[in-house]
Scaffold this active site. Structure first.
Site, PDB file in Angstrom:
ATOM      1  N   SER A 119       0.831  -1.210   0.000  1.00  0.00           N
ATOM      2  CA  SER A 119       0.000   0.000   0.000  1.00  0.00           C
ATOM      3  C   SER A 119       0.861   1.253   0.000  1.00  0.00           C
ATOM      4  CB  SER A 119      -0.860  -0.015   1.269  1.00  0.00           C
ATOM      5  OG  SER A 119      -1.418   1.250   1.508  1.00  0.00           O
ATOM      6  N   TYR A 150      -0.942  -0.295  10.150  1.00  0.00           N
ATOM      7  CA  TYR A 150      -1.297  -0.948   8.888  1.00  0.00           C
ATOM      8  C   TYR A 150      -0.143  -0.796   7.893  1.00  0.00           C
ATOM      9  CZ  TYR A 150      -3.591  -1.210   4.265  1.00  0.00           C
ATOM     10  OH  TYR A 150      -3.918  -1.491   2.951  1.00  0.00           O
ATOM     11  N   ASN A 179      -5.230   4.016  -3.020  1.00  0.00           N
ATOM     12  CA  ASN A 179      -6.671   4.344  -2.960  1.00  0.00           C
ATOM     13  C   ASN A 179      -7.471   3.835  -4.164  1.00  0.00           C
ATOM     14  OD1 ASN A 179      -6.642   5.826  -0.489  1.00  0.00           O
ATOM     15  ND2 ASN A 179      -5.699   7.525  -1.598  1.00  0.00           N
ATOM     16  N   GLU A 192     -15.385   1.081   5.030  1.00  0.00           N
ATOM     17  CA  GLU A 192     -15.403   1.799   3.760  1.00  0.00           C
ATOM     18  C   GLU A 192     -14.331   2.890   3.742  1.00  0.00           C
ATOM     19  OE1 GLU A 192     -17.736   1.715   5.983  1.00  0.00           O
ATOM     20  OE2 GLU A 192     -18.608   3.673   6.386  1.00  0.00           O
ATOM     21  N   LYS A 201     -22.604   9.409   1.415  1.00  0.00           N
ATOM     22  CA  LYS A 201     -23.116  10.608   2.081  1.00  0.00           C
ATOM     23  C   LYS A 201     -23.885  11.488   1.098  1.00  0.00           C
ATOM     24  CE  LYS A 201     -19.512  10.690   5.623  1.00  0.00           C
ATOM     25  NZ  LYS A 201     -18.386  11.421   6.241  1.00  0.00           N
ATOM     26  N   THR A 220      -4.964  16.061   0.516  1.00  0.00           N
ATOM     27  CA  THR A 220      -5.036  15.628  -0.893  1.00  0.00           C
ATOM     28  C   THR A 220      -4.766  14.126  -1.027  1.00  0.00           C
ATOM     29  OG1 THR A 220      -2.707  16.224  -1.164  1.00  0.00           O
ATOM     30  CG2 THR A 220      -4.350  17.847  -1.893  1.00  0.00           C
ATOM     31  N   ARG A 284      -1.109  12.985  -0.476  1.00  0.00           N
ATOM     32  CA  ARG A 284      -0.531  11.767  -1.079  1.00  0.00           C
ATOM     33  C   ARG A 284      -0.940  11.703  -2.545  1.00  0.00           C
ATOM     34  NH1 ARG A 284      -1.866   6.901   2.160  1.00  0.00           N
ATOM     35  NH2 ARG A 284      -0.001   7.387   3.327  1.00  0.00           N
TER      36      ARG A 284
HETATM   37  P1  NAD Z   1     -10.930  -5.914   1.325  1.00  0.00           P
HETATM   38  O1  NAD Z   1     -10.978  -5.722   2.808  1.00  0.00           O
HETATM   39  O2  NAD Z   1     -12.191  -5.708   0.561  1.00  0.00           O
HETATM   40  O3  NAD Z   1     -10.375  -7.369   0.989  1.00  0.00           O
HETATM   41  C1  NAD Z   1      -9.510  -8.067   1.826  1.00  0.00           C
HETATM   42  C2  NAD Z   1     -10.108  -9.450   2.010  1.00  0.00           C
HETATM   43  O4  NAD Z   1      -9.219 -10.223   2.845  1.00  0.00           O
HETATM   44  C3  NAD Z   1     -11.473  -9.442   2.713  1.00  0.00           C
HETATM   45  O5  NAD Z   1     -12.466 -10.037   1.911  1.00  0.00           O
HETATM   46  C4  NAD Z   1     -11.236 -10.247   3.973  1.00  0.00           C
HETATM   47  O6  NAD Z   1     -12.343 -11.057   4.354  1.00  0.00           O
HETATM   48  C5  NAD Z   1     -10.043 -11.103   3.577  1.00  0.00           C
HETATM   49  N1  NAD Z   1      -9.361 -11.593   4.761  1.00  0.00           N
HETATM   50  C6  NAD Z   1      -8.986 -10.900   5.857  1.00  0.00           C
HETATM   51  N2  NAD Z   1      -8.466 -11.727   6.762  1.00  0.00           N
HETATM   52  C7  NAD Z   1      -8.511 -12.977   6.233  1.00  0.00           C
HETATM   53  C8  NAD Z   1      -8.137 -14.245   6.704  1.00  0.00           C
HETATM   54  N3  NAD Z   1      -7.596 -14.409   7.930  1.00  0.00           N
HETATM   55  N4  NAD Z   1      -8.329 -15.325   5.904  1.00  0.00           N
HETATM   56  C9  NAD Z   1      -8.904 -15.193   4.677  1.00  0.00           C
HETATM   57  N5  NAD Z   1      -9.280 -13.989   4.168  1.00  0.00           N
HETATM   58  C10 NAD Z   1      -9.088 -12.896   4.953  1.00  0.00           C
HETATM   59  O7  NAD Z   1      -9.767  -4.978   0.798  1.00  0.00           O
HETATM   60  P2  NAD Z   1      -9.413  -4.526  -0.692  1.00  0.00           P
HETATM   61  O8  NAD Z   1      -9.743  -3.103  -0.811  1.00  0.00           O
HETATM   62  O9  NAD Z   1      -9.963  -5.508  -1.654  1.00  0.00           O
HETATM   63  O10 NAD Z   1      -7.825  -4.649  -0.648  1.00  0.00           O
HETATM   64  C11 NAD Z   1      -7.131  -5.787  -1.139  1.00  0.00           C
HETATM   65  C12 NAD Z   1      -5.656  -5.657  -0.793  1.00  0.00           C
HETATM   66  O11 NAD Z   1      -5.122  -4.464  -1.358  1.00  0.00           O
HETATM   67  C13 NAD Z   1      -5.378  -5.589   0.712  1.00  0.00           C
HETATM   68  O12 NAD Z   1      -4.201  -6.286   0.995  1.00  0.00           O
HETATM   69  C14 NAD Z   1      -5.179  -4.114   0.947  1.00  0.00           C
HETATM   70  O13 NAD Z   1      -4.371  -3.867   2.083  1.00  0.00           O
HETATM   71  C15 NAD Z   1      -4.506  -3.687  -0.344  1.00  0.00           C
HETATM   72  N6  NAD Z   1      -4.709  -2.263  -0.634  1.00  0.00           N
HETATM   73  C16 NAD Z   1      -5.957  -1.817  -0.954  1.00  0.00           C
HETATM   74  C17 NAD Z   1      -6.132  -0.470  -1.225  1.00  0.00           C
HETATM   75  C18 NAD Z   1      -7.498   0.083  -1.593  1.00  0.00           C
HETATM   76  O14 NAD Z   1      -7.584   1.272  -1.851  1.00  0.00           O
HETATM   77  N7  NAD Z   1      -8.560  -0.712  -1.635  1.00  0.00           N
HETATM   78  C19 NAD Z   1      -5.055   0.418  -1.148  1.00  0.00           C
HETATM   79  C20 NAD Z   1      -3.809  -0.082  -0.806  1.00  0.00           C
HETATM   80  C21 NAD Z   1      -3.633  -1.433  -0.566  1.00  0.00           C
END
Ligand code: NAD
Length: 325
Positions: A119, A150, A179, A192, A201, A220, A284
């Site tokens: 991330s 995190y 993001n 969310e 909202k 930002t 960012r």
């Molecule tokens: P999300 O929370 O929708 O998906 C993560 C999934 O991991 C969830 O469905 C959750 O149930 C599953 N999970 C958590 N613990 C678990 C476990 N012990 N066993 C099995 N499954 C488990 O998040 P996302 O937005 O889809 O993000 C996916 C990845 O991308 C994550 O690693 C997140 O940190 C990274 N990320 C996302 C963003 C973003 O903007 N969405 C930004 C930076 C990094």
């Protein structure tokens, strides 16, 4: 490679569920694993396993037979989950355990290539104090000082995947998402993120009413539409570069501008009220020089285009929830 099994860890989550669909569209055989099924549509995976990736035996079973692994599972959420400090221990414990299990199972099973979703939260806070000119060039991550636990867990796990690459020859691809937003993500469950929360909202506000924004709204960010994120993931996986690599947009907006963009899409002018809340860094933006150099490609679609589809989806969820009350 097309019939070789791809495993998506976190396939019930927002990005994971979309990734499964995209891999299927590419003709791949896909196995998904998650604690939960995707909440908004049935998984497109050939096989979907409900299971806890903190359990090494479960991880060994799901990794078996996979040629590629996409590791997206994490205990995560938006600022209301990640930046309050209340969930730090579970975030670090759960996500680190998942990554320790997955990388070791990949090594043992001889998986050909592993994608890890890190991330933008790994970047040090001192480079993100100026909302006009934040720095996220990939090698600016050290000296490390992420603004959340995190982010620290993500940085630890990045190092873990690279250590396995160095010591065991595991092929890894480590991306730093910035993001990501789109339809079929968390929008009202406490996890969310800003795009979904602001769309909700705006959709829920009465005409001429107001919405609340945490802080002064001058912080930002850049936001990346899910389809461009997936395009980046697939191109990166097919490349010969291990990373770390930003996958993000360079269209930086303030949260106030972002909220007004959503109001324009909704055709719903509203007043913004600024209230205290968890914020994260002041500025960012994605630095896309490396992705352009390495992949000959970078996300380019205007924010507004992706946002319109997301707003439409969330407004539909809000209307359905109100009708069910
Ligand atoms: P999300 O929370 O929708 O998906 C993560 C999934 O991991 C969830 O469905 C959750 O149930 C599953 N999970 C958590 N613990 C678990 C476990 N012990 N066993 C099995 N499954 C488990 O998040 P996302 O937005 O889809 O993000 C996916 C990845 O991308 C994550 O690693 C997140 O940190 C990274 N990320 C996302 C963003 C973003 O903007 N969405 C930004 C930076 C990094």
């Amino acid at each position: 490679m097309s019939n070789h099994l791809a495993l998506v860890c976190g396939a019930g989550g927002f990005i994971g569920a979309h990734l499964v669909r995209r891999l299927k569209a590419e003709g791949r055989q896909v196995r998904g694993v998650d604690l939960k099924s995707p909440p908004f549509a049935a998984s497109a995976a050939d096989e979907f396993i409900l299971g806890d990736l903190r359990d090494p035996d479960l991880v060994a079973r799901v990794v078996a037979g996979s040629v590629e692994v996409y590791q997206l599972a994490a205990d995560m959420g938006g600022a209301g989950f990640t930046f309050t400090g209340e969930h730090d221990a579970e975030i670090m414990h759960n996500s680190a355990l998942i990554n320790l299990n997955v990388v070791e199972a990949c090594r043992r099973a001889g998986v050909e290539r592993v994608f890890y979703s890190s991330s933008a939260c790994v970047y040090p806070r001192h480079n993100q104090c100026d909302p006009e000119a934040p720095t996220t060039v990939e090698d600016s991550v050290y000296p490390a000082d992420p603004d959340s636990d995190y982010g620290w867990e993500k940085l630890f796990s990045e190092r873990l995947y690279f250590a396995y690459a160095r010591n065991y020859g595991l092929q890894v691809r480590v991306a730093r998402f910035h993001n990501v937003f789109g339809p079929e993500g968390s929008w009202n469950d406490g996890r969310e993120k800003a795009p979904a929360a602001l769309c909700r909202k705006v959709a829920a506000a009465p005409p001429g009413g107001s919405i609340e924004i945490w802080g002064d709204g001058e912080q930002t960010r850049s936001f990346l539409a899910i389809d461009e994120c997936l395009e980046g993931v697939l191109r990166f996986m097919a490349s010969d570069f291990a990373g770390p690599l930003n996958i993000g947009s360079t269209e930086m907006v303030s949260i106030n501008q972002f909220a007004r963009m959503i109001m324009e899409i909704a055709d719903k002018p509203l007043t913004i009220e600024h209230i205290a809340g968890p914020l994260g860094v002041r500025g960012r933006n994605s630095d896309n020089r490396l992705i352009r150099a390495r992949l000959g490609w970078a996300p380019s679609r205007p924010l507004r285009e992706g946002l319109a589809a997301t707003y439409t989806w969330i407004a539909g969820q809000v209307a359905a929830a109100e009708a069910a009350r």
